[in-house]
Design a protein around this motif. Structure first.
Motif, PDB file in Angstrom:
ATOM      1  N   ARG A  27      52.562  44.492  43.895  1.00 55.77           N
ATOM      2  CA  ARG A  27      51.127  44.609  44.171  1.00 55.77           C
ATOM      3  C   ARG A  27      50.761  43.853  45.449  1.00 55.77           C
ATOM      4  NH1 ARG A  27      46.421  46.050  42.317  1.00 55.77           N
ATOM      5  NH2 ARG A  27      47.198  47.024  40.458  1.00 55.77           N
ATOM      6  N   GLU A  28      51.287  42.634  45.588  1.00 58.50           N
ATOM      7  CA  GLU A  28      51.011  41.844  46.781  1.00 58.50           C
ATOM      8  C   GLU A  28      51.549  42.538  48.034  1.00 58.50           C
ATOM      9  OE1 GLU A  28      52.698  38.033  45.823  1.00 58.50           O
ATOM     10  OE2 GLU A  28      50.971  37.468  44.585  1.00 58.50           O
ATOM     11  N   ALA A  29      52.741  43.129  47.930  1.00 57.72           N
ATOM     12  CA  ALA A  29      53.326  43.843  49.065  1.00 57.72           C
ATOM     13  C   ALA A  29      52.468  45.050  49.436  1.00 57.72           C
ATOM     14  CB  ALA A  29      54.753  44.281  48.736  1.00 57.72           C
ATOM     15  N   LEU A  30      52.003  45.786  48.437  1.00 56.17           N
ATOM     16  CA  LEU A  30      51.144  46.942  48.717  1.00 56.17           C
ATOM     17  C   LEU A  30      49.827  46.517  49.349  1.00 56.17           C
ATOM     18  CD1 LEU A  30      51.779  49.023  45.493  1.00 56.17           C
ATOM     19  CD2 LEU A  30      52.350  49.716  47.829  1.00 56.17           C
ATOM     20  N   GLU A  31      49.282  45.405  48.896  1.00 60.47           N
ATOM     21  CA  GLU A  31      48.042  44.910  49.481  1.00 60.47           C
ATOM     22  C   GLU A  31      48.248  44.515  50.941  1.00 60.47           C
ATOM     23  OE1 GLU A  31      46.881  41.866  46.712  1.00 60.47           O
ATOM     24  OE2 GLU A  31      46.033  43.327  45.303  1.00 60.47           O
ATOM     25  N   GLU A  32      49.397  43.914  51.242  1.00 58.07           N
ATOM     26  CA  GLU A  32      49.714  43.561  52.630  1.00 58.07           C
ATOM     27  C   GLU A  32      49.865  44.815  53.488  1.00 58.07           C
ATOM     28  OE1 GLU A  32      52.912  40.747  53.212  1.00 58.07           O
ATOM     29  OE2 GLU A  32      52.220  39.552  51.505  1.00 58.07           O
ATOM     30  N   ILE A  33      50.485  45.843  52.931  1.00 62.68           N
ATOM     31  CA  ILE A  33      50.634  47.105  53.653  1.00 62.68           C
ATOM     32  C   ILE A  33      49.260  47.694  53.948  1.00 62.68           C
ATOM     33  CG2 ILE A  33      51.364  49.522  53.413  1.00 62.68           C
ATOM     34  CD1 ILE A  33      53.840  48.381  51.884  1.00 62.68           C
ATOM     35  N   MET A  34      48.388  47.689  52.946  1.00 65.42           N
ATOM     36  CA  MET A  34      47.053  48.243  53.156  1.00 65.42           C
ATOM     37  C   MET A  34      46.310  47.451  54.235  1.00 65.42           C
ATOM     38  SD  MET A  34      45.558  49.455  49.501  1.00 65.42           S
ATOM     39  CE  MET A  34      44.068  50.040  50.281  1.00 65.42           C
ATOM     40  N   GLU A  35      46.467  46.153  54.233  1.00 65.86           N
ATOM     41  CA  GLU A  35      45.810  45.319  55.236  1.00 65.86           C
ATOM     42  C   GLU A  35      46.331  45.646  56.639  1.00 65.86           C
ATOM     43  OE1 GLU A  35      45.584  40.640  55.715  1.00 65.86           O
ATOM     44  OE2 GLU A  35      45.046  41.304  53.681  1.00 65.86           O
ATOM     45  N   ALA A  36      47.651  45.776  56.762  1.00 71.32           N
ATOM     46  CA  ALA A  36      48.263  46.063  58.058  1.00 71.32           C
ATOM     47  C   ALA A  36      47.928  47.468  58.548  1.00 71.32           C
ATOM     48  CB  ALA A  36      49.778  45.891  57.968  1.00 71.32           C
ATOM     49  N   GLU A  37      47.768  48.391  57.620  1.00 68.51           N
ATOM     50  CA  GLU A  37      47.515  49.788  57.966  1.00 68.51           C
ATOM     51  C   GLU A  37      46.031  50.169  57.863  1.00 68.51           C
ATOM     52  OE1 GLU A  37      49.708  52.305  58.929  1.00 68.51           O
ATOM     53  OE2 GLU A  37      51.194  50.721  59.162  1.00 68.51           O
ATOM     54  N   GLY A  43      38.411  58.041  57.851  1.00 69.35           N
ATOM     55  CA  GLY A  43      39.039  59.312  58.173  1.00 69.35           C
ATOM     56  C   GLY A  43      40.313  59.148  58.994  1.00 69.35           C
ATOM     57  N   TRP A  44      40.595  57.939  59.440  1.00 64.11           N
ATOM     58  CA  TRP A  44      41.785  57.687  60.249  1.00 64.11           C
ATOM     59  C   TRP A  44      42.888  57.024  59.438  1.00 64.11           C
ATOM     60  CZ3 TRP A  44      40.397  55.656  65.798  1.00 64.11           C
ATOM     61  CH2 TRP A  44      39.573  56.582  66.437  1.00 64.11           C
ATOM     62  N   GLU A  45      42.861  57.176  58.135  1.00 67.81           N
ATOM     63  CA  GLU A  45      43.853  56.547  57.271  1.00 67.81           C
ATOM     64  C   GLU A  45      45.237  57.112  57.546  1.00 67.81           C
ATOM     65  OE1 GLU A  45      41.056  57.977  56.060  1.00 67.81           O
ATOM     66  OE2 GLU A  45      39.926  56.328  55.177  1.00 67.81           O
ATOM     67  N   THR A  46      46.218  56.228  57.627  1.00 65.33           N
ATOM     68  CA  THR A  46      47.600  56.674  57.798  1.00 65.33           C
ATOM     69  C   THR A  46      48.156  57.080  56.430  1.00 65.33           C
ATOM     70  OG1 THR A  46      48.539  54.485  57.439  1.00 65.33           O
ATOM     71  CG2 THR A  46      47.954  55.048  59.709  1.00 65.33           C
ATOM     72  N   SER A  47      49.244  57.813  56.468  1.00 64.86           N
ATOM     73  CA  SER A  47      49.867  58.212  55.196  1.00 64.86           C
ATOM     74  C   SER A  47      50.368  56.980  54.431  1.00 64.86           C
ATOM     75  CB  SER A  47      51.005  59.200  55.435  1.00 64.86           C
ATOM     76  OG  SER A  47      51.991  58.631  56.267  1.00 64.86           O
ATOM     77  N   VAL A  48      50.825  55.969  55.141  1.00 68.28           N
ATOM     78  CA  VAL A  48      51.288  54.735  54.491  1.00 68.28           C
ATOM     79  C   VAL A  48      50.122  54.063  53.761  1.00 68.28           C
ATOM     80  CG1 VAL A  48      52.221  52.432  54.922  1.00 68.28           C
ATOM     81  CG2 VAL A  48      53.145  54.388  56.158  1.00 68.28           C
ATOM     82  N   TYR A  49      48.970  54.009  54.414  1.00 67.22           N
ATOM     83  CA  TYR A  49      47.774  53.420  53.806  1.00 67.22           C
ATOM     84  C   TYR A  49      47.384  54.197  52.548  1.00 67.22           C
ATOM     85  CZ  TYR A  49      42.974  51.708  53.383  1.00 67.22           C
ATOM     86  OH  TYR A  49      41.802  51.156  52.923  1.00 67.22           O
ATOM     87  N   GLU A  50      47.408  55.512  52.629  1.00 68.87           N
ATOM     88  CA  GLU A  50      47.043  56.367  51.491  1.00 68.87           C
ATOM     89  C   GLU A  50      48.005  56.159  50.320  1.00 68.87           C
ATOM     90  OE1 GLU A  50      44.407  58.290  51.039  1.00 68.87           O
ATOM     91  OE2 GLU A  50      43.597  57.907  53.010  1.00 68.87           O
ATOM     92  N   ILE A  51      49.285  56.080  50.609  1.00 73.07           N
ATOM     93  CA  ILE A  51      50.287  55.879  49.557  1.00 73.07           C
ATOM     94  C   ILE A  51      50.074  54.535  48.873  1.00 73.07           C
ATOM     95  CG2 ILE A  51      52.754  55.497  49.124  1.00 73.07           C
ATOM     96  CD1 ILE A  51      53.236  57.604  51.403  1.00 73.07           C
ATOM     97  N   ALA A  52      49.847  53.484  49.662  1.00 70.95           N
ATOM     98  CA  ALA A  52      49.616  52.153  49.097  1.00 70.95           C
ATOM     99  C   ALA A  52      48.344  52.143  48.257  1.00 70.95           C
ATOM    100  CB  ALA A  52      49.533  51.112  50.214  1.00 70.95           C
ATOM    101  N   ARG A  53      47.298  52.790  48.740  1.00 74.09           N
ATOM    102  CA  ARG A  53      46.041  52.817  47.993  1.00 74.09           C
ATOM    103  C   ARG A  53      46.224  53.559  46.674  1.00 74.09           C
ATOM    104  NH1 ARG A  53      40.592  54.848  50.659  1.00 74.09           N
ATOM    105  NH2 ARG A  53      41.826  56.727  50.897  1.00 74.09           N
ATOM    106  N   LYS A  54      46.919  54.684  46.702  1.00 76.47           N
ATOM    107  CA  LYS A  54      47.194  55.428  45.463  1.00 76.47           C
ATOM    108  C   LYS A  54      47.990  54.578  44.469  1.00 76.47           C
ATOM    109  CE  LYS A  54      47.391  60.382  46.153  1.00 76.47           C
ATOM    110  NZ  LYS A  54      48.296  61.508  46.384  1.00 76.47           N
ATOM    111  N   ALA A  55      49.006  53.889  44.991  1.00 79.47           N
ATOM    112  CA  ALA A  55      49.855  53.064  44.129  1.00 79.47           C
ATOM    113  C   ALA A  55      49.081  51.932  43.478  1.00 79.47           C
ATOM    114  CB  ALA A  55      51.025  52.500  44.930  1.00 79.47           C
TER     115      ALA A  55
END
Length: 62
Positions: A27-37, A43-55
C-alpha cells in the motif's frame, strides 16, 4: 487435541500478521507511485497512476 488446535491457531495468526505487514508495504509503495505519477492536470493521468489508484480501491477513469 487442544494443543494441536492451539498450534494451528498460532500459525494462522503469524501468517495473518505477515500478510498484514506485506499489505502495508505494498500500500505504501502504491501511494508513493501515485504521488510520483500525480497528473499536472485532470485527464492527464498516466497508466501507472491509474493502475496504482485501482489497486488502492479507487475508481479509474477509462
Amino acid at each position: 487435541m487442544g494443543q494441536v488446535y492451539m498450534q494451528l491457531e498460532m500459525e494462522r495468526f503469524i501468517e495473518l500478521k505477515r500478510a498484514e505487514e506485506e499489505n502495508k508495504k505494498l500500500r505504501e509503495a502504491l501511494e508513493e507511485i501515485m504521488e510520483a505519477e500525480e497528473p499536472i492536470m485532470e485527464g492527464w493521468e498516466t497508466s501507472v497512476y491509474e493502475i496504482a489508484r485501482k489497486a488502492l480501491g479507487g475508481e479509474a477513469h477509462e
